[in-house]
Design a protein around this motif. Structure first.
Motif, PDB file in Angstrom:
ATOM      1  N   SER A  97     -20.213  23.975  86.995  1.00  0.00           N
ATOM      2  CA  SER A  97     -19.066  24.859  87.206  1.00  0.00           C
ATOM      3  C   SER A  97     -19.298  25.799  88.381  1.00  0.00           C
ATOM      4  CB  SER A  97     -18.778  25.677  85.941  1.00  0.00           C
ATOM      5  OG  SER A  97     -18.347  24.838  84.902  1.00  0.00           O
ATOM      6  N   ILE A  98     -20.496  26.367  88.450  1.00  0.00           N
ATOM      7  CA  ILE A  98     -20.826  27.259  89.570  1.00  0.00           C
ATOM      8  C   ILE A  98     -20.736  26.488  90.888  1.00  0.00           C
ATOM      9  CG2 ILE A  98     -22.724  28.505  90.685  1.00  0.00           C
ATOM     10  CD1 ILE A  98     -21.799  30.248  88.532  1.00  0.00           C
ATOM     11  N   ALA A  99     -21.249  25.276  90.903  1.00  0.00           N
ATOM     12  CA  ALA A  99     -21.193  24.470  92.129  1.00  0.00           C
ATOM     13  C   ALA A  99     -19.744  24.161  92.496  1.00  0.00           C
ATOM     14  CB  ALA A  99     -21.995  23.182  91.955  1.00  0.00           C
TER      15      ALA A  99
ATOM     16  N   LEU B 135     -14.554  26.179  96.403  1.00  0.00           N
ATOM     17  CA  LEU B 135     -13.238  26.793  96.620  1.00  0.00           C
ATOM     18  C   LEU B 135     -13.220  27.617  97.908  1.00  0.00           C
ATOM     19  CD1 LEU B 135     -12.453  28.129  93.032  1.00  0.00           C
ATOM     20  CD2 LEU B 135     -11.445  26.136  94.153  1.00  0.00           C
ATOM     21  N   PRO B 136     -12.064  27.681  98.553  1.00  0.00           N
ATOM     22  CA  PRO B 136     -11.937  28.579  99.705  1.00  0.00           C
ATOM     23  C   PRO B 136     -12.169  30.029  99.260  1.00  0.00           C
ATOM     24  CG  PRO B 136     -10.050  27.088  99.561  1.00  0.00           C
ATOM     25  CD  PRO B 136     -10.844  26.919  98.304  1.00  0.00           C
ATOM     26  N   SER B 137     -12.678  30.834 100.141  1.00  0.00           N
ATOM     27  CA  SER B 137     -12.981  32.233  99.836  1.00  0.00           C
ATOM     28  C   SER B 137     -11.769  32.948  99.237  1.00  0.00           C
ATOM     29  CB  SER B 137     -13.431  32.941 101.108  1.00  0.00           C
ATOM     30  OG  SER B 137     -13.757  34.273 100.822  1.00  0.00           O
ATOM     31  N   GLY B 138     -12.017  33.672  98.151  1.00  0.00           N
ATOM     32  CA  GLY B 138     -10.966  34.449  97.514  1.00  0.00           C
ATOM     33  C   GLY B 138     -10.088  33.668  96.553  1.00  0.00           C
TER      34      GLY B 138
ATOM     35  N   VAL C 113     -22.705  31.532  97.645  1.00  0.00           N
ATOM     36  CA  VAL C 113     -23.467  30.386  97.111  1.00  0.00           C
ATOM     37  C   VAL C 113     -24.937  30.420  97.519  1.00  0.00           C
ATOM     38  CG1 VAL C 113     -21.530  28.818  96.756  1.00  0.00           C
ATOM     39  CG2 VAL C 113     -22.639  28.904  98.994  1.00  0.00           C
ATOM     40  N   GLN C 114     -25.237  30.994  98.675  1.00  0.00           N
ATOM     41  CA  GLN C 114     -26.634  31.073  99.102  1.00  0.00           C
ATOM     42  C   GLN C 114     -27.417  32.122  98.308  1.00  0.00           C
ATOM     43  OE1 GLN C 114     -24.010  31.721 101.094  1.00  0.00           O
ATOM     44  NE2 GLN C 114     -24.357  33.575 102.303  1.00  0.00           N
ATOM     45  N   ASP C 115     -26.695  32.964  97.556  1.00  0.00           N
ATOM     46  CA  ASP C 115     -27.337  34.013  96.766  1.00  0.00           C
ATOM     47  C   ASP C 115     -27.410  33.688  95.282  1.00  0.00           C
ATOM     48  OD1 ASP C 115     -27.652  35.580  99.080  1.00  0.00           O
ATOM     49  OD2 ASP C 115     -25.643  36.439  98.841  1.00  0.00           O
TER      50      ASP C 115
ATOM     51  N   GLU D 173     -25.861  26.664  97.223  1.00  0.00           N
ATOM     52  CA  GLU D 173     -25.490  26.235  98.574  1.00  0.00           C
ATOM     53  C   GLU D 173     -26.161  24.909  98.945  1.00  0.00           C
ATOM     54  OE1 GLU D 173     -25.201  28.380 102.855  1.00  0.00           O
ATOM     55  OE2 GLU D 173     -27.185  28.441 101.920  1.00  0.00           O
ATOM     56  N   GLN D 174     -27.398  24.738  98.529  1.00  0.00           N
ATOM     57  CA  GLN D 174     -28.152  23.532  98.883  1.00  0.00           C
ATOM     58  C   GLN D 174     -27.586  22.265  98.252  1.00  0.00           C
ATOM     59  OE1 GLN D 174     -31.822  25.314  97.534  1.00  0.00           O
ATOM     60  NE2 GLN D 174     -32.653  25.292  99.609  1.00  0.00           N
ATOM     61  N   VAL D 175     -26.899  22.389  97.139  1.00  0.00           N
ATOM     62  CA  VAL D 175     -26.366  21.186  96.492  1.00  0.00           C
ATOM     63  C   VAL D 175     -24.918  20.902  96.876  1.00  0.00           C
ATOM     64  CG1 VAL D 175     -27.925  21.308  94.521  1.00  0.00           C
ATOM     65  CG2 VAL D 175     -25.681  22.347  94.364  1.00  0.00           C
TER      66      VAL D 175
END
Length: 146
Positions: free
Chosen positions: A13-15, A20-23, A71-73, A127-129
């Motif tokens: 779900s997080i991935a 999604l586009p920002s916001g 996503v990188q965080d 972010e990596q996936v």
């Protein structure tokens, strides 16, 4: 060792939310459809992620779920801890006059292995996936996003 199904659905779900586009946000139904899981069950998993501060939820026409962090965080470990908690995987259960639980030599080996696994999962971000996720999922979610 086995993680719960909730952890599986939380990571996916997080991935998916990371696509999604920002916001933008998306409802539980499209996320559940992608994962072939009950929206009711997934809603419980998502509530856990909201409580952990990884995602937010809003009701209404423009409502749904979206990421609270970039996503990188967000590491795999962040998501796993949100769902599974912070208890160690192994706990020495041997208690006798000849063996003190705090000094269990097996516990120390297991703790070391767990620390190494934790370090690895902390180094792996969502972010990596995202590059590896099927783009059909991305297109579907973007069409459902509010």
């Amino acid at each position: 060792m086995k993680y719960s199904k909730a952890t599986n659905y939380a990571l996916h779900s997080i991935a998916f939310l990371g696509l999604l586009p920002s916001g933008k946000s998306v409802g539980v139904k499209p996320l559940a459809e992608l994962q072939k899981v009950s929206p009711t069950y997934l809603s419980k998993v998502l509530t856990t992620l909201v409580k952990a501060g990884l995602i937010s939820s809003a009701t209404g026409v423009k409502g749904g779920y979206k990421l609270m962090k970039q996503v990188q965080d967000i590491s795999f470990w962040d998501v796993i801890q949100a769902v599974e908690g912070q208890n160690p995987l192994f706990q020495c259960g041997l208690e006798s006059h000849a063996h003190e639980n705090e000094n269990c030599f097996i516990q120390s080996v297991m703790n070391d292995a767990e620390r190494k696994m934790e370090e690895h999962l902390q180094s792996q971000t969502i972010e990596q996936v995202l590059e590896k996720i099927d783009r059909r999922a991305s297109a579907f979610l973007q069409s459902e996003a509010g």
